[in-house]
Design a protein around this motif. Structure first.
Motif, short mmCIF file in Angstrom:
data_model
loop_
_atom_site.label_atom_id
_atom_site.label_comp_id
_atom_site.label_asym_id
_atom_site.label_seq_id
_atom_site.Cartn_x
_atom_site.Cartn_y
_atom_site.Cartn_z
N ARG A 165 0.83 -1.22 0.00
CA ARG A 165 0.00 0.00 0.00
C ARG A 165 0.86 1.26 0.00
O ARG A 165 0.54 2.26 0.67
CB ARG A 165 -0.94 0.00 1.21
N SER A 166 2.00 1.20 -0.69
CA SER A 166 2.85 2.40 -0.73
C SER A 166 2.21 3.46 -1.61
O SER A 166 1.35 3.18 -2.44
CB SER A 166 4.23 2.05 -1.29
N SER A 189 1.08 -5.28 5.54
CA SER A 189 1.79 -6.11 6.52
C SER A 189 0.90 -6.57 7.67
O SER A 189 1.25 -7.51 8.38
CB SER A 189 3.01 -5.36 7.07
N ARG A 190 -0.24 -5.90 7.88
CA ARG A 190 -1.13 -6.32 8.98
C ARG A 190 -2.30 -7.17 8.48
O ARG A 190 -3.18 -7.53 9.25
CB ARG A 190 -1.71 -5.11 9.73
N VAL A 228 5.63 -6.57 -9.16
CA VAL A 228 6.36 -5.29 -9.23
C VAL A 228 7.67 -5.38 -8.42
O VAL A 228 8.61 -4.63 -8.67
CB VAL A 228 5.48 -4.14 -8.68
N VAL A 230 11.22 -5.95 -6.79
CA VAL A 230 12.59 -6.18 -7.28
C VAL A 230 13.44 -6.40 -6.05
O VAL A 230 13.62 -5.47 -5.25
CB VAL A 230 13.13 -4.97 -8.07
P1 NDP Z 1 7.33 -0.02 0.28
O1 NDP Z 1 8.36 -0.60 1.17
O2 NDP Z 1 7.08 1.43 0.29
O3 NDP Z 1 5.93 -0.75 0.57
C1 NDP Z 1 5.86 -2.12 0.78
C2 NDP Z 1 4.46 -2.52 1.11
O4 NDP Z 1 4.43 -3.93 1.34
C3 NDP Z 1 3.92 -1.86 2.38
O5 NDP Z 1 2.61 -1.40 2.14
C4 NDP Z 1 3.94 -2.98 3.41
O6 NDP Z 1 2.89 -2.93 4.35
C5 NDP Z 1 3.74 -4.20 2.54
N1 NDP Z 1 4.27 -5.38 3.19
C6 NDP Z 1 5.46 -5.55 3.81
N2 NDP Z 1 5.57 -6.78 4.32
C7 NDP Z 1 4.42 -7.42 4.04
C8 NDP Z 1 3.92 -8.71 4.31
N3 NDP Z 1 4.63 -9.60 4.99
N4 NDP Z 1 2.68 -9.02 3.87
C9 NDP Z 1 1.94 -8.13 3.17
N5 NDP Z 1 2.38 -6.89 2.88
C10 NDP Z 1 3.58 -6.53 3.30
O7 NDP Z 1 7.71 -0.54 -1.18
P2 NDP Z 1 7.37 0.05 -2.65
O8 NDP Z 1 5.91 0.03 -2.88
O9 NDP Z 1 8.14 1.26 -2.87
O10 NDP Z 1 8.04 -1.10 -3.53
C11 NDP Z 1 7.59 -2.43 -3.49
C12 NDP Z 1 8.50 -3.28 -4.37
O11 NDP Z 1 8.39 -2.84 -5.71
C13 NDP Z 1 9.98 -3.19 -4.01
O12 NDP Z 1 10.58 -4.45 -4.27
C14 NDP Z 1 10.51 -2.18 -5.00
O13 NDP Z 1 11.88 -2.39 -5.29
C15 NDP Z 1 9.67 -2.49 -6.21
N6 NDP Z 1 9.52 -1.36 -7.13
C16 NDP Z 1 9.73 -1.61 -8.46
C17 NDP Z 1 9.60 -0.61 -9.37
C18 NDP Z 1 9.79 -0.92 -10.80
O14 NDP Z 1 9.94 -0.04 -11.61
N7 NDP Z 1 9.76 -2.20 -11.20
C19 NDP Z 1 9.27 0.77 -8.98
C20 NDP Z 1 8.97 0.90 -7.57
C21 NDP Z 1 9.12 -0.13 -6.68
P3 NDP Z 1 2.75 -1.74 5.46
O15 NDP Z 1 2.22 -0.57 4.70
O16 NDP Z 1 1.80 -2.29 6.43
O17 NDP Z 1 4.13 -1.52 6.00
#
Ligand code: NDP
Length: 282
Positions: A165-166, A189-190, A228, A230
């Motif tokens: 949910r970023s 994550s929750r 998505v 990486v």
């Molecule tokens: P963030 O770290 O900002 O967000 C990660 C999200 O994942 C958060 O909402 C988090 O929840 C959730 N999360 C973490 N752990 C769990 C779990 N165990 N179960 C369910 N949900 C979980 O990351 P980004 O959105 O910036 O990036 C996500 C991925 O995408 C990364 O690997 C990044 O490298 C990649 N990316 C790739 C791009 C591309 O061009 N291909 C561009 C941007 C990102 P909570 O909110 O509760 O903490």
């Protein structure tokens, strides 16, 4: 076995279309321009910035890089953004994230003129996305949507599960799916019992940043899986958030990592820059 969605090839098609349209715009006297601002020496950011500049050059888009030292103050960066806001050659301003600790990221993103916000991160553009009338869509989620569209996935009435949910991926891609009339579930994550949520999805979009956390046997047979994530494992290997081999046994289509969503992000940045220049031209 699933169709492997070739993001590199799709992005190549889109970039070729953009190059063509850029030439047509240049012929009318308007050259699209992108300013890329990099603060500090983060190696990954350096790589992304170089890729973005090369992609601009290949498309015929003018790009200029502003490389600032890691100790740049917030005020100095704000002043640069303001100069770029006023610069008539510049249609898009991209401040590469993350920024060093002394700089408030939100303040910088809000200083970028919404009309040049090709990353789509300004609250004005976020608000426009929420109300269903976006000026710029953020590049990675936009790339996901274009990918789904080009492989012929109609989201109307489908169950889409977004994991993550970023502000830059999870939330905007969920909004975009909603705009396409999907029924959207956002997990984080929750979330309790993630496996059951994912198992109900016709389309899974994973944006978590945890290597292969979504298991193959969670995937509903025939679902479309967009990864998505990486994640670097070991020295060189990149993997997504989904167990690719396991999920590919059940999905109808799946993106690889690398070579899936990643290349689409840059294509959509070029698209947004061209769109911005077109608005200037009218
Ligand atoms: P963030 O770290 O900002 O967000 C990660 C999200 O994942 C958060 O909402 C988090 O929840 C959730 N999360 C973490 N752990 C769990 C779990 N165990 N179960 C369910 N949900 C979980 O990351 P980004 O959105 O910036 O990036 C996500 C991925 O995408 C990364 O690997 C990044 O490298 C990649 N990316 C790739 C791009 C591309 O061009 N291909 C561009 C941007 C990102 P909570 O909110 O509760 O903490």
């Amino acid at each position: 076995m699933a169709q492997i969605i070739d993001g590199k090839a799709l992005a190549g098609e889109i970039r070729a279309e953009i190059a063509q349209q850029t030439q047509e715009l240049i012929a009318t006297g308007v050259t699209p321009g992108l300013a890329v601002v990099l603060v500090g020496e983060d190696p990954a950011s350096r790589v992304y910035v170089t890729m973005k500049e090369k992609a601009c050059a290949a498309a015929g888009i003018y790009s200029v890089e502003h490389k600032l030292p890691a100790d740049t103050s917030e005020l100095e960066l704000l002043q640069l953004v303001e100069r770029l806001n006023q610069d008539e050659r510049i249609d898009g301003i991209l401040v590469q994230l993350p920024l060093p600790d002394q700089i408030d990221e939100a303040k910088i993103l809000e200083a970028i003129s919404p009309a040049k916000d090709v990353d789509g991160f300004h609250p004005f553009n976020v608000g426009r996305l929420v109300t269903g009338n976006p000026l710029f869509k953020p590049c990675t989620p936009y790339g996901v949507m274009v990918m789904l569209q080009r492989i012929g996935v109609d989201l109307k009435g489908k169950n889409v599960v977004v994991v993550g949910r970023s502000n830059i991926v999870g939330k905007p891609v969920a909004l975009m799916c909603l705009a396409e009339h999907a029924t959207v579930t956002i997990c984080h994550s929750r979330t309790q019992d993630l496996a059951t949520k994912v198992a109900a999805a016709d389309v899974v979009i994973a944006a978590v940043g945890r290597p292969e956390m979504i298991k193959g046997d969670w995937i509903k047979p025939g679902a479309v899986v967009i990864d998505v994530g990486v994640n670097r494992v070991g020295d060189k290997k990149l993997v997504g958030d989904v167990d690719f081999a396991g999920a590919a046994e059940r999905a109808s289509a799946i993106t690889p990592v690398p070579g899936g969503v990643g290349p689409m992000t840059i294509a959509m940045l070029l698209h947004n820059t061209l769109e911005s220049a077109r608005r200037r031209a009218v």
